[in-house]
Design an enzyme around this catalytic site. Structure first.
Site, mmCIF file in Angstrom:
data_model
loop_
_atom_site.group_PDB
_atom_site.id
_atom_site.type_symbol
_atom_site.label_atom_id
_atom_site.label_comp_id
_atom_site.label_asym_id
_atom_site.label_seq_id
_atom_site.Cartn_x
_atom_site.Cartn_y
_atom_site.Cartn_z
ATOM 1 N N GLU A 166 -34.422 -103.511 57.296
ATOM 2 C CA GLU A 166 -33.474 -103.281 55.975
ATOM 3 C C GLU A 166 -34.230 -103.688 54.569
ATOM 4 O O GLU A 166 -33.797 -104.622 53.922
ATOM 5 C CB GLU A 166 -32.282 -103.960 56.243
ATOM 6 N N GLU A 353 -29.877 -100.283 64.587
ATOM 7 C CA GLU A 353 -28.502 -101.058 64.686
ATOM 8 C C GLU A 353 -27.206 -99.989 64.297
ATOM 9 O O GLU A 353 -27.458 -99.264 63.430
ATOM 10 C CB GLU A 353 -28.512 -102.169 63.331
#
Ligand code: JJW
Length: 448
Positions: A166, A353
């Site tokens: 991320e 995720e």
């Protein structure tokens, strides 16, 4: 009722990250990270929680792996803590740290589970932050050296490598919005951090190829889906800017070797730009084996002058929300996956995720009846199936998370696990959603 069958070779897994689960912050020769510092800074983390103990997975990893085995996953995504390998970020290697991850990796392989390793999931050694952290280029060199040490130790045993988790969170959330460590509020710094992480990713991929490591390497970007509330050009442009900030700003350099020009111009109007040096864009765009996508939510929004950084304001359209306040908008997962395929071509995609925060605890029967999490997973699995049926090369799905853990600025208050963590006793109890996913994996499909 309909039956949704997934490809037999679809990779089902769960995900965690070092600082969120390991605890043992002062054991095994680990050096401090920016999250040790940040979590000790008053007001930064709910209840003043820290990762000192977390789920104690540093000592209880065998129990975690037994849970994974019983769940039936093919793969487990976890991260290596840089400050366990190099307590000061550079210099002496801490063999105890390597030994710990060696035990985890060997246990996983013994259990028939493929290790998927994230190299950077936010625990930057504090010693490097003290020298400027991701704001300075020397941190890129330090990261590539750290990666090289880890490749040397575990290359060949690890099926999949993820360089960064991320990059939007690492840069903008942490250095512009100030919500995550190190907690700065500086747009130019955030732009610089983003660029340096992207360059570090590219240089690490290059190192991986040079070393001839067996396995696959990619990176993980978190995508946000924003849709214009109306068809007006103003709303369309505002949604495009916000989406672009979250998505294209990271996906384009990684997969095309360019920054999106409309945002380059937008940031320039705010006095900020990526500090690009000759060769950087080519370095960033090293060919990777897959792209990892973290996905949680989407929204609708409209143009509002001088609102936020992109003149974009979310419009409430009545979505259910999870306990952390994020919209439940499963179709946005399909839209995002389709967009990735349409925009970037045939690169294999892994959802590294996806999951939901619901804070249900044990019922009087001792079980955790997390019906809403099951609904969330069922709806998102349905959208994954739909994407595959539409030709999107989606190869795997990692549920966030195996167990309730340290949810960063939210501390332990927000639970994403399919296994309940009792933070007093550190016992783990599979929730109903765990058994739901166990069945989906066993049957390679589900009824909806
Ligand atoms: C906060 C949005 C403005 C993690 C946030 C945006 C801006 C007021 C979950 N993914 O724990 C948090 N997570 O470690 C990686 N992803 O603020 C794994 N993104 O608000 C999970 C995004 C996130 C966030 C949290």
């Amino acid at each position: 009722m309909a039956r949704l069958d997934f490809p037999k070779d679809f990779v089902w897994g769960t995900a965690t990250a070092s600082y969120q689960i390991e605890g043992a912050a002062n054991e095994g020769g680990r050096g401090p990270s920016i999250w040790d510092t940040f979590s000790r800074t008053p007001g930064k983390v709910v209840n003043g929680d820290t990762g000192d103990v977390a789920c104690d997975s540093y000592h209880r990893y065998e129990e975690d792996i037994a849970l994974l085995k019983k769940l039936g996953v093919k793969a487990y995504r976890f991260s290596i803590a840089w400050p366990r390998i190099l307590p000061q970020g550079t210099g002496e290697v801490n063999q105890e740290g390597l030994d710990y991850y060696g035990r985890v990796i060997d246990k996983l392989i013994e259990a028939g589970i493929e290790p998927c390793v994230t190299l950077y999931h936010w625990d930057l050694p504090q010693a490097l932050q003290d020298q400027g952290g991701w704001g300075v280029r020397s941190t890129i060199d330090a990261f590539v050296r750290y990666a090289e040490i880890v490749f040397q130790a575990f290359g060949g045993k690890v099926k999949q490598w993820i360089t960064f988790n991320e990059t939007w969170c690492i840069s903008f959330l942490s250095n512009y919005l100030g919500i995550h460590a190190p907690g700065h509020r500086d747009l130019q710094l955030a732009m610089t951090v983003a660029h340096h992480c992207l360059v570090a990713h590219g240089r690490t991929v290059r190192k991986f190829r040079e070393m001839g490591v067996k396995g696959e390497i990619g990176t993980t970007h978190n995508l946000a889906w924003c849709e214009p509330y109306t068809d007006s050009p103003e709303d369309v442009a505002a949604a495009q800017r916000t989406r672009g900030w979250n998505n294209e700003w990271f996906m384009d350099p990684t997969l095309k070797g360019t920054y999106p020009q409309f945002l380059v111009d937008w940031f320039k109007s705010k006095g900020a730009e990526a500090p690009i040096q000759p060769g950087d864009m080519e370095t960033i765009a090293q060919k990777i084996d897959f792209i990892g996508i973290n996905f949680y939510t989407g929204n609708y929004g409209r143009y509002r002058k001088d609102f936020g950084d992109f003149d974009y304001e979310e419009v409430q359209v009545g979505f259910d929300r999870t306990d952390i306040g994020w919209n439940v908008y499963p179709e946005s997962l399909f839209k995002a996956l389709k967009w990735v395929h349409d925009t970037y071509g045939e690169i294999p995609i892994y959802i590294t995720e996806n999951g939901a925060c619901y804070n249900d605890g044990p019922s009087p029967d001792g079980k955790i009846h997390d019906e809403k999490r099951i609904d969330y997973y069922r709806m998102h699995f349905t959208q994954c199936h739909r994407a595959i049926a539409s030709g999107v090369p989606l190869k795997g799905y990692f549920a966030w998370s195996l167990l309730d853990n340290f949810e960063w600025a939210e501390g332990y208050a927000m639970r994403f696990g399919i296994v309940y963590t009792n933070y007093e006793t550190l016992t783990r109890t599979p929730k109903d959603s765990y058994y739901f996913i166990q069945k989906v994996i066993a049957e390679s499909g589900l009824d909806v």
